[in-house]
Each structure stands twice: as structure tokens, then as C-alpha cells.
Design a protein around this motif. Structure first.
Motif, mmCIF file in Angstrom:
data_model
loop_
_atom_site.group_PDB
_atom_site.id
_atom_site.type_symbol
_atom_site.label_atom_id
_atom_site.label_comp_id
_atom_site.label_asym_id
_atom_site.label_seq_id
_atom_site.Cartn_x
_atom_site.Cartn_y
_atom_site.Cartn_z
ATOM 1 N N SER A 81 28.724 42.692 44.904
ATOM 2 C CA SER A 81 27.645 41.698 44.175
ATOM 3 C C SER A 81 26.157 41.783 44.328
ATOM 4 O O SER A 81 25.451 42.299 43.452
ATOM 5 C CB SER A 81 28.406 40.749 43.901
ATOM 6 O OG SER A 81 29.981 41.146 43.399
ATOM 7 N N GLY A 120 36.886 34.712 41.739
ATOM 8 C CA GLY A 120 35.520 36.877 42.202
ATOM 9 C C GLY A 120 34.211 36.739 42.106
ATOM 10 O O GLY A 120 33.898 37.207 42.176
ATOM 11 N N ASN A 167 33.344 37.049 45.430
ATOM 12 C CA ASN A 167 33.007 38.892 45.621
ATOM 13 C C ASN A 167 32.018 38.301 47.132
ATOM 14 O O ASN A 167 32.308 37.626 48.050
ATOM 15 C CB ASN A 167 31.717 39.298 45.145
ATOM 16 C CG ASN A 167 31.969 40.645 45.105
ATOM 17 O OD1 ASN A 167 30.747 41.294 46.720
ATOM 18 N ND2 ASN A 167 32.595 41.858 44.739
ATOM 19 N N GLU A 184 38.091 34.601 46.462
ATOM 20 C CA GLU A 184 38.106 35.928 46.621
ATOM 21 C C GLU A 184 39.310 36.945 46.426
ATOM 22 O O GLU A 184 39.489 36.823 48.028
ATOM 23 C CB GLU A 184 36.536 36.616 47.198
ATOM 24 C CG GLU A 184 36.644 37.619 46.972
ATOM 25 C CD GLU A 184 36.515 38.478 46.405
ATOM 26 O OE1 GLU A 184 36.322 38.493 45.011
ATOM 27 O OE2 GLU A 184 37.712 39.534 45.835
ATOM 28 N N PRO A 185 40.398 38.043 46.298
ATOM 29 C CA PRO A 185 41.099 38.028 46.466
ATOM 30 C C PRO A 185 41.061 39.871 47.613
ATOM 31 O O PRO A 185 41.660 40.296 48.267
ATOM 32 C CB PRO A 185 42.531 38.675 45.698
ATOM 33 C CG PRO A 185 41.194 38.367 44.831
ATOM 34 C CD PRO A 185 39.907 37.917 45.396
ATOM 35 N N SER A 186 39.874 40.165 47.536
ATOM 36 C CA SER A 186 39.003 41.404 48.743
ATOM 37 C C SER A 186 38.566 41.654 49.232
ATOM 38 O O SER A 186 37.725 40.050 49.676
ATOM 39 C CB SER A 186 38.284 42.002 47.679
ATOM 40 O OG SER A 186 39.088 42.782 46.537
ATOM 41 N N PHE A 241 43.408 33.608 41.899
ATOM 42 C CA PHE A 241 43.655 32.778 41.297
ATOM 43 C C PHE A 241 44.789 32.614 40.680
ATOM 44 O O PHE A 241 44.215 34.016 39.233
ATOM 45 C CB PHE A 241 42.183 32.127 40.906
ATOM 46 C CG PHE A 241 42.142 30.633 39.599
ATOM 47 C CD1 PHE A 241 41.820 30.043 40.637
ATOM 48 C CD2 PHE A 241 42.785 30.725 38.773
ATOM 49 C CE1 PHE A 241 42.349 28.850 40.125
ATOM 50 C CE2 PHE A 241 42.625 29.529 38.157
ATOM 51 C CZ PHE A 241 42.694 28.231 38.878
ATOM 52 N N ALA A 285 32.323 35.813 36.732
ATOM 53 C CA ALA A 285 31.158 36.831 36.374
ATOM 54 C C ALA A 285 32.521 38.162 36.281
ATOM 55 O O ALA A 285 32.554 38.624 38.099
ATOM 56 C CB ALA A 285 30.330 36.405 37.313
ATOM 57 N N ASN A 286 32.392 39.051 35.619
ATOM 58 C CA ASN A 286 32.911 40.416 35.392
ATOM 59 C C ASN A 286 34.307 39.897 36.045
ATOM 60 O O ASN A 286 34.373 41.260 36.871
ATOM 61 C CB ASN A 286 32.128 40.376 36.071
ATOM 62 C CG ASN A 286 30.577 40.570 35.012
ATOM 63 O OD1 ASN A 286 30.599 40.649 34.258
ATOM 64 N ND2 ASN A 286 29.603 40.372 36.459
ATOM 65 N N TYR A 330 47.569 38.345 33.946
ATOM 66 C CA TYR A 330 48.001 37.497 33.536
ATOM 67 C C TYR A 330 47.380 36.218 33.875
ATOM 68 O O TYR A 330 47.234 34.961 34.229
ATOM 69 C CB TYR A 330 48.967 37.368 35.679
ATOM 70 C CG TYR A 330 48.119 37.722 36.178
ATOM 71 C CD1 TYR A 330 47.095 36.341 37.067
ATOM 72 C CD2 TYR A 330 47.775 38.452 36.676
ATOM 73 C CE1 TYR A 330 46.616 36.404 38.034
ATOM 74 C CE2 TYR A 330 47.365 39.032 38.052
ATOM 75 C CZ TYR A 330 45.978 37.746 38.486
ATOM 76 O OH TYR A 330 45.783 37.868 39.230
HETATM 77 N N1 SAM Z 1 31.679 38.009 39.869
HETATM 78 C C1 SAM Z 1 30.954 39.281 40.554
HETATM 79 C C2 SAM Z 1 29.758 39.829 40.074
HETATM 80 O O1 SAM Z 1 30.058 39.403 38.448
HETATM 81 O O2 SAM Z 1 28.990 41.275 40.381
HETATM 82 C C3 SAM Z 1 31.703 40.220 40.990
HETATM 83 C C4 SAM Z 1 32.442 40.532 39.550
HETATM 84 S S1 SAM Z 1 34.197 41.873 40.346
HETATM 85 C C5 SAM Z 1 33.882 42.854 39.825
HETATM 86 C C6 SAM Z 1 35.312 41.627 39.895
HETATM 87 C C7 SAM Z 1 36.275 40.530 41.402
HETATM 88 O O3 SAM Z 1 37.033 40.120 40.838
HETATM 89 C C8 SAM Z 1 35.894 41.220 42.859
HETATM 90 O O4 SAM Z 1 35.637 40.905 43.294
HETATM 91 C C9 SAM Z 1 38.125 41.068 42.810
HETATM 92 O O5 SAM Z 1 38.258 40.890 43.809
HETATM 93 C C10 SAM Z 1 37.965 39.681 42.168
HETATM 94 N N2 SAM Z 1 38.857 39.453 40.892
HETATM 95 C C11 SAM Z 1 40.345 40.077 40.447
HETATM 96 N N3 SAM Z 1 41.123 39.325 40.376
HETATM 97 C C12 SAM Z 1 40.992 38.001 40.313
HETATM 98 C C13 SAM Z 1 41.720 37.190 40.632
HETATM 99 N N4 SAM Z 1 43.500 36.508 39.680
HETATM 100 N N5 SAM Z 1 41.253 35.723 41.723
HETATM 101 C C14 SAM Z 1 40.412 35.669 41.710
HETATM 102 N N6 SAM Z 1 38.928 37.302 41.662
HETATM 103 C C15 SAM Z 1 40.092 37.755 41.137
#
Ligand code: SAM
Length: 406
Positions: free
Chosen positions: A71, A104, A106, A125-127, A146, A167-168, A175
Motif C-alpha cells: 500500500s 487488511g 497491509n 493481515e493474512p499476507s 479476519f 480499506a479495499n 464469507y
Molecule cells: N488496506 C490496504 C489499502 O487500502 O491499501 C490494503 C488493501 S489490499 C487491496 C487488500 C488486503 O486485504 C491485502 O493486504 C490482503 O492480504 C487483505 N485481506 C484479504 N482477506 C482478508 C481477510 N479476510 N481479513 C483481513 N485481511 C484480508
């Protein structure tokens, strides 16, 4: 017939973008033969109003230790998230020792604003690679997805939250019922959930079909969010349009009856009726507009090739994957794509296998034209690349319409 991921109603796709790879799955040559593809089809549920993918790849294929989206590469987004954090602190923190949880999170682009103010915080944050980057920068981060189970554990360890932010991210999660059950458990009685995602009204109005890719399971509207959250006894208390990502919406929700409801909610809901977001004809028109956009972009690129012009891509965004694969644009039409993310450089774009180069290479030998795949960061990119246009280079835009701009 498939069924709606939110209400189980029967749904059928209104548009197909064909076989698509993992949008952030940048790869090396030896990985070409095993590349994964799925059918990218989108449906509208006339019962709960949710626009959604008919099927999505499993989550670990998209969010893992090789996640290519960091991000903090965008200064403009860093500024935006500072504003988001201030908005929450100013309007919604009433406790002396507030606790904020972000889904998320990031590399910590939003939470660092809370960390710097010594506010208790937790990123979920799962990644693993981006979570590690956040930790390195002093942001408390748990590396997991989450859901309801995660919420129980967070409450046991740290207590309930004053604010749950995202955000995003919400639009990435199929789910959502488990996520909302988790939010119900995690949120204090007076707390708020606030999240932003690309807005359906903008996608339809601008034909920004590139917002649709594997990660984006849903394209939200106020109507679909209101229906979904009300089914979990939440209330939509405010909604604020944002200019980020080509047009987003910030939704603010609380437990039912806990906060006054802004009059903006009613106004935006009636705007959605005017936009026709509840009518199937709107989505049929969108499909036709996508096909017209594809025809115009491919014709322009083919025309430039016959004139022996050099065309490069600028910003190997997730969104560009949909455009390139839907339009079948490969290295014969776009020589390479310049991107500042080290993880993508030296690799190839998902599906169409266009080489990814560095911004330095772009500047060393400017092309005649550059397709601006990061069109939502247009102002920031144009400011960084002024020399390109000074030296006669021209940008190719495709949202809201295909055109050449100086
Ligand atoms: N919030 C940041 C931004 O807006 O720049 C990151 C957005 S990125 C497009 C989406 C993020 O959501 C990724 O880092 C991904 O690993 C995370 N993500 C996906 N599924 C998720 C979940 N179930 N719980 C928490 N984070 C999740």
C-alpha cells in the motif's frame, strides 16, 4: 444457475470477462505452464442488490507471502489514510484509551497514524510479506484472515474495539457473514465500523470494468451494504464519497440505534435509484459499454503498431490484469509495463505475459505512448513523469473513455 453469496437467491451473470489469471500473480517464465485461470463472470442479485463474482479463486491463491501489493508505494494514499485516521479519532473516539482494529492493514499505511499517537491498535493481515513489513515499522499486526473466530480471539486478548476499520478489503471477502458476526462480537456498544471500497455507482458511470478482478468478490453500493449489515443488526449511519481508486465510498456503521443517522445516507440512496443500480437494464448497458471500450482500445493499439509507434504500459496494477486479458493485449501491442514495485520487476504480467520493467528503464528510453493502467493515480503519476510529456510522449487513457491525452 448460481446462488448469491449474501442471500442465496438465484443469480445469473450479466457479463463475462473470459478466462482470467490471479490479478497480482506476476510470474517468471518457468511458471507460465502452470498458470492458474478461472472464469471471471459478474452477477447482480435483484433480491439483496449485491453485485458479485459468480466464482472466486480460493483465498490462499491470492493472499500469501508473495502478495505483490504494498500500500505505501502511493504517497497520495498515505495522505488519504492519514485523513481517514484523523476522521475516526476526531468524530468517533470517546474512550480515554481507545482500541482500533484494522482488517487488511497491509504494510501499516493507515495504522501507523494511530501507532504514532500511541493509540492501542491491531492490524489483521493474512499476507505474510506485507504483515512483516508493518511489524518492522512498529505496527502491531497479526498475520491471519479476519472472521468470527479471529474476533473471539482478539476480544479475549485485547478487549473490544472502539473502531473497526478496513480499506479495499471488505469487497475482497466472500464469507462476509462470518466477518460481520465477528464485528458484532468485537465492536463496543458505542463503537463504529468504518470501511472504504470502490463504489458501484462510479464503476457503472465510468465503465471502469478494471475494478473487477479475482480479489474483488463484490462491488458495493449503499443499498447492498445497508441490506447486508441490517441482517446482522447494524445500522448504516453515514456514507461519504471518496475520490480514491477512481471513486470509492466510505461507509460508517454502528450497532442498531447506537448513533444518529446522517441525512447523507438517504440522499445517496435516492441517488442510487436515479442511477438505476437496482435495474437489470443498467447492467446490460454496462456489458455493452465494456465491449465498446475493448474494441476502441484494441483498435487504437493496433493502429499505433501499424504506424511503428512504441507503446509501453505504466503501472502493472491488479486492475490492468482484467483489461489485458479481456482485450487479449500482449507484448505484440504493449512492449513492457513499467512499475515501481520490486516484487513485480523482471517478471511477466499475469496471463498475457508482458515483461515488467522499472520506472528507470521507462525514463531511459521514453516510448511514443504509455497506457496509464494506474489511471486512478493519474495526478501523482503525471506529476512524477512530467519529462515524458515534455519530450513529446502521450498518455493513453481508457477510463472513462479510450483517448490520447498529452
Ligand atoms: N488496506 C490496504 C489499502 O487500502 O491499501 C490494503 C488493501 S489490499 C487491496 C487488500 C488486503 O486485504 C491485502 O493486504 C490482503 O492480504 C487483505 N485481506 C484479504 N482477506 C482478508 C481477510 N479476510 N481479513 C483481513 N485481511 C484480508
Amino acid at each position: 444457475m448460481s446462488s448469491c453469496a449474501i442471500c442465496n437467491n438465484a443469480i445469473k451473470p450479466f457479463v463475462s470477462f473470459g478466462k482470467q489469471p490471479i490479478a497480482n500473480g506476476f510470474l517468471t517464465k518457468d511458471q507460465f505452464k502452470d498458470e492458474y485461470f478461472f472464469d471471471l463472470e459478474v452477477a447482480f442479485c435483484s433480491n439483496c442488490m449485491m453485485v458479485q463474482l459468480v466464482s472466486q479463486p480460493e483465498r490462499e491463491k491470492m493472499f500469501n507471502e508473495n502478495y505483490a501489493f504494498f500500500s505505501s508505494t502511493s504517497k497520495r494514499m498515505a495522505e488519504h489514510f492519514k485523513g481517514f485516521a484523523n476522521f475516526i479519532r476526531k468524530d468517533y473516539f470517546h474512550d480515554k484509551d481507545p482500541f482500533v482494529v484494522e482488517l487488511g492493514s497491509n504494510d501499516g499505511i493507515m495504522l501507523r497514524n494511530f501507532a504514532q499517537a500511541n493509540i492501542r491498535h491491531l492490524g489483521v493481515e493474512p499476507s505474510a510479506n506485507v504483515a512483516e513489513e508493518a511489524r518492522k515499522n512498529g505496527i502491531n499486526t497479526t498475520c491471519r484472515f479476519f472472521d468470527e473466530e479471529a474476533a473471539h480471539e482478539i476480544v479475549m486478548e485485547s478487549g473490544k474495539a472502539d473502531a473497526i476499520l478496513a480499506a479495499n478489503v471488505m469487497c475482497h471477502i466472500p464469507y462476509l457473514h462470518s466477518v460481520l458476526k465477528g464485528m458484532k462480537i468485537l465492536l463496543k456498544p458505542t463503537g463504529v465500523v468504518a470501511f472504504e471500497d470502490p463504489y458501484l455507482g462510479d464503476v457503472i458511470e465510468k465503465t471502469s470494468y478494471d475494478q473487477i478482478y479475482d480479489e474483488h468478490m463484490f462491488v458495493f453500493s449503499l443499498s447492498s451494504i445497508k441490506n447486508l449489515f441490517e441482517s446482522h443488526d447494524f445500522e448504516l449511519i453515514d456514507a461519504i464519497p471518496q475520490s480514491t481508486h477512481g471513486g470509492s465510498m466510505r461507509y460508517v456503521l454502528g450497532h442498531r440505534g447506537a448513533h444518529p443517522v446522517s441525512e447523507r445516507v438517504l440522499r445517496l440512496l435516492s441517488n442510487e435509484t436515479e442511477l438505476g443500480l437496482g435495474k437489470t437494464e443498467t447492467y446490460d448497458r454496462f456489458r455493452e459499454n465494456c465491449a465498446a471500450s475493448r474494441l476502441n482500445l484494441v483498435s487504437l493499439l493496433k493502429d499505433l503498431r501499424t504506424k511503428n509507434k512504441r507503446v509501453l504500459g505504466y503501472a502493472a496494477t491488479s486492475k490492468s490484469t482484467t483489461v489485458l486479458n479481456y482485450c487479449q493485449i500482449g507484448p505484440d501491442l504493449i512492449e513492457s509495463i513499467s512499475d515501481s514495485t520490486p516484487l513485480k520487476q523482471g517478471k511477466f504480467s499475469p496471463g498475457m505475459h508482458i515483461p515488467i520493467s522499472t520506472p528507470q528503464e521507462f525514463r531511459k528510453s521514453y516510448p511514443d505512448y504509455a497506457v496509464l493502467f494506474g489511471w486512478n493515480h493519474q495526478a501523482e503519476i503525471h506529476a512524477n513523469e512530467q519529462e515524458f510529456t515534455v519530450k513529446g510522449g502521450q498518455w493513453i487513457m481508457f477510463v472513462p473513455k479510450v483517448e490520447i491525452v498529452r
